[in-house]
Write a protein that holds these residues in place. Sequence first.
Motif, PDB file in Angstrom:
ATOM      1  N   PHE A   1       0.729  -1.285  -0.111  1.00 12.43           N
ATOM      2  CA  PHE A   1       0.160   0.026   0.016  1.00 12.43           C
ATOM      3  C   PHE A   1       0.896   1.110  -0.079  1.00 12.43           C
ATOM      4  O   PHE A   1       1.673   1.363   0.721  1.00 12.43           O
ATOM      5  N   ASP A   2       0.673   2.396  -0.748  1.00 11.63           N
ATOM      6  CA  ASP A   2       1.190   3.490  -0.765  1.00 11.63           C
ATOM      7  C   ASP A   2       2.577   3.432  -1.466  1.00 11.63           C
ATOM      8  O   ASP A   2       3.254   4.414  -1.418  1.00 11.63           O
ATOM      9  N   SER A   3       2.960   2.413  -2.041  1.00 14.37           N
ATOM     10  CA  SER A   3       4.372   2.415  -2.432  1.00 14.37           C
ATOM     11  C   SER A   3       4.382   3.047  -3.930  1.00 14.37           C
ATOM     12  O   SER A   3       3.159   3.016  -4.645  1.00 14.37           O
ATOM     13  N   GLU A   4       5.538   3.323  -4.454  1.00 10.44           N
ATOM     14  CA  GLU A   4       5.380   3.905  -5.899  1.00 10.44           C
ATOM     15  C   GLU A   4       5.078   2.939  -6.686  1.00 10.44           C
ATOM     16  O   GLU A   4       4.145   3.410  -7.922  1.00 10.44           O
ATOM     17  N   VAL A   5       5.283   1.663  -6.629  1.00  6.59           N
ATOM     18  CA  VAL A   5       4.934   0.583  -7.532  1.00  6.59           C
ATOM     19  C   VAL A   5       3.043   0.356  -7.632  1.00  6.59           C
ATOM     20  O   VAL A   5       2.537   0.247  -8.717  1.00  6.59           O
ATOM     21  N   HIS A   6       2.811   0.598  -6.404  1.00  7.27           N
ATOM     22  CA  HIS A   6       1.216   0.891  -6.156  1.00  7.27           C
ATOM     23  C   HIS A   6       0.580   1.881  -7.162  1.00  7.27           C
ATOM     24  O   HIS A   6      -0.426   1.596  -7.672  1.00  7.27           O
ATOM     25  N   LYS A   7       1.047   2.947  -6.764  1.00 10.33           N
ATOM     26  CA  LYS A   7       0.819   4.177  -7.464  1.00 10.33           C
ATOM     27  C   LYS A   7       0.729   3.892  -9.166  1.00 10.33           C
ATOM     28  O   LYS A   7      -0.151   4.294  -9.823  1.00 10.33           O
ATOM     29  N   VAL A   8       2.211   3.380  -9.548  1.00  9.85           N
ATOM     30  CA  VAL A   8       2.159   3.343 -11.105  1.00  9.85           C
ATOM     31  C   VAL A   8       1.379   2.356 -11.570  1.00  9.85           C
ATOM     32  O   VAL A   8       0.975   2.508 -12.663  1.00  9.85           O
ATOM     33  N   TYR A   9       1.158   1.213 -10.739  1.00 11.93           N
ATOM     34  CA  TYR A   9       0.335   0.053 -11.346  1.00 11.93           C
ATOM     35  C   TYR A   9      -1.066   0.626 -11.517  1.00 11.93           C
ATOM     36  O   TYR A   9      -1.730   0.641 -12.462  1.00 11.93           O
ATOM     37  N   ALA A  10      -1.377   1.269 -10.395  1.00 12.23           N
ATOM     38  CA  ALA A  10      -3.088   1.971 -10.373  1.00 12.23           C
ATOM     39  C   ALA A  10      -3.170   2.824 -11.422  1.00 12.23           C
ATOM     40  O   ALA A  10      -4.320   2.782 -12.333  1.00 12.23           O
ATOM     41  N   LYS A  11      -2.171   3.543 -11.974  1.00 11.46           N
ATOM     42  CA  LYS A  11      -2.457   4.698 -12.969  1.00 11.46           C
ATOM     43  C   LYS A  11      -2.073   4.082 -14.327  1.00 11.46           C
ATOM     44  O   LYS A  11      -2.924   4.643 -15.041  1.00 11.46           O
ATOM     45  N   ASN A  12      -1.341   3.263 -14.507  1.00  9.57           N
ATOM     46  CA  ASN A  12      -1.005   2.919 -15.820  1.00  9.57           C
ATOM     47  C   ASN A  12      -1.152   1.224 -16.290  1.00  9.57           C
ATOM     48  O   ASN A  12      -0.907   1.205 -17.435  1.00  9.57           O
ATOM     49  N   ALA A  13      -1.870   0.551 -15.651  1.00  5.46           N
ATOM     50  CA  ALA A  13      -1.862  -0.814 -15.853  1.00  5.46           C
ATOM     51  C   ALA A  13      -2.626  -0.989 -17.136  1.00  5.46           C
ATOM     52  O   ALA A  13      -2.499  -1.990 -18.016  1.00  5.46           O
ATOM     53  N   ALA A  14      -3.805  -0.267 -17.251  1.00  2.18           N
ATOM     54  CA  ALA A  14      -4.480  -0.523 -18.535  1.00  2.18           C
ATOM     55  C   ALA A  14      -3.588  -0.361 -19.816  1.00  2.18           C
ATOM     56  O   ALA A  14      -4.083  -0.599 -20.750  1.00  2.18           O
ATOM     57  N   ASP A  15      -2.521   0.373 -19.589  1.00  2.68           N
ATOM     58  CA  ASP A  15      -1.816   0.589 -21.021  1.00  2.68           C
ATOM     59  C   ASP A  15      -0.633  -0.193 -21.121  1.00  2.68           C
ATOM     60  O   ASP A  15      -0.070  -0.393 -22.103  1.00  2.68           O
ATOM     61  N   PHE A  16      -0.561  -1.333 -20.110  1.00  6.55           N
ATOM     62  CA  PHE A  16       0.486  -2.298 -20.242  1.00  6.55           C
ATOM     63  C   PHE A  16       0.188  -3.315 -21.298  1.00  6.55           C
ATOM     64  O   PHE A  16      -1.135  -3.636 -21.450  1.00  6.55           O
ATOM     65  N   LYS A  17       0.979  -3.626 -22.192  1.00  6.03           N
ATOM     66  CA  LYS A  17       0.955  -4.437 -23.434  1.00  6.03           C
ATOM     67  C   LYS A  17       0.058  -5.814 -23.154  1.00  6.03           C
ATOM     68  O   LYS A  17       0.703  -6.241 -21.945  1.00  6.03           O
TER      69      LYS A  17
END
Lengths: 320, 71
Positions: A95-111
Amino acid sequence: MLMTIEEAKKLIQAGKWLHIAGNEGLLKALPQGNWIGGSTEYFMDKSGGTVSGEKLFVTEIPYTTAKISVYDEKNIPDITSDAYPNGFSIIILPFDSEVHKVYAKNAADFKDIFIKNIIGWVSGLNLSKQGQTPVAVNGQTGEMSKDKAVVMHIALPEDKIASIGIVNIFSQNADSPVIEFTEDSFSVKKCLVDGKETVFADYIRKNDIDTKLPLVGDYSGSGVNVSIKQVDGDTVNLYAPVFKGIQYRFANPVADYASEFKRQLDELTKISPVFSCNCILNFLYGGFEGKPVQSLFGPITFGEVAYQLVNQTLVYLTVL
Amino acid sequence: MEISKQQIRKVLTTKCNFSQLGLNMMVTRLTGLYAKDPSESMLMKCTDEINAFFAKYQAIMGQDYETISKM
């Protein structure tokens, strides 16, 4: 299922592929092996909702080809290329880690994110205890991390496919105006209410919105929730990001939170999920501690992943 | 279970509801991309992605294929 640390150790020593949720100290005390773990002290088991720092919730993965990978905020997009062509992946994000935030914001764009079956959760802590840290653990190395995501990638036999589903008791309230946002963010000041620029915090206060109700995004027939964390002055902080281009409305009120949840779970008693987890907000707002449910047991979590990050939702994966 | 480019254009420009969560999320993302860039090459990209999803999950996509066929 919930078990003691000694019972969990036996499964690890037997070489099983395991997903383990529990207290950070218990996870640290486990031997190395084929497991991933994340911190929470909240669980849903046969006996009902449970809060425990002494037991672990262990899910045995009934497949033999698997691997464990660790990701930070830079290489997390690799999760989809690392996943097996036919299989599924269980992710644990602190929770609240950078990887949490990056995944939350960008996962829909992952190939290929929607071609690979990625399910999982955000690890947390006991809200009544001081000094805990949300962590994820790579059981093969014993590495416990507060800033890296740990993922178990599992391969399925060619004649099997994985399918991810959700239980969401909320739906868009047709009486709520359409609320849109001009950027992707966990923290919002302004929004468009039926197209008119509005301070979102003012809108919530003026309309006396119950912030236990999430915003529900319209995803082509699936409602995807974003829960309100806090209204702080002119800022609204959220448990998941809102996205530009998605039409949100506040959820319909639910008369009896626990009964509605149980009603939806009862419709799913015939499925046998390989993995499931449920949101801490459902646990708390539904008053689930001590209340038994018939199916879909697992850890209670601080954010759920069904491809993307979702909130106030039970997520599950079945193999067909 | 092949979906044509013309059908995909309808999917991306019409409000539609599907049964599979992954398809719903994918279509929502692609609808946003196509709204920003309604070019032939973007339509082809969207067509390929949606067909790849249907090909992989063919066994459980009957209901959603029927929805598209009726559009």
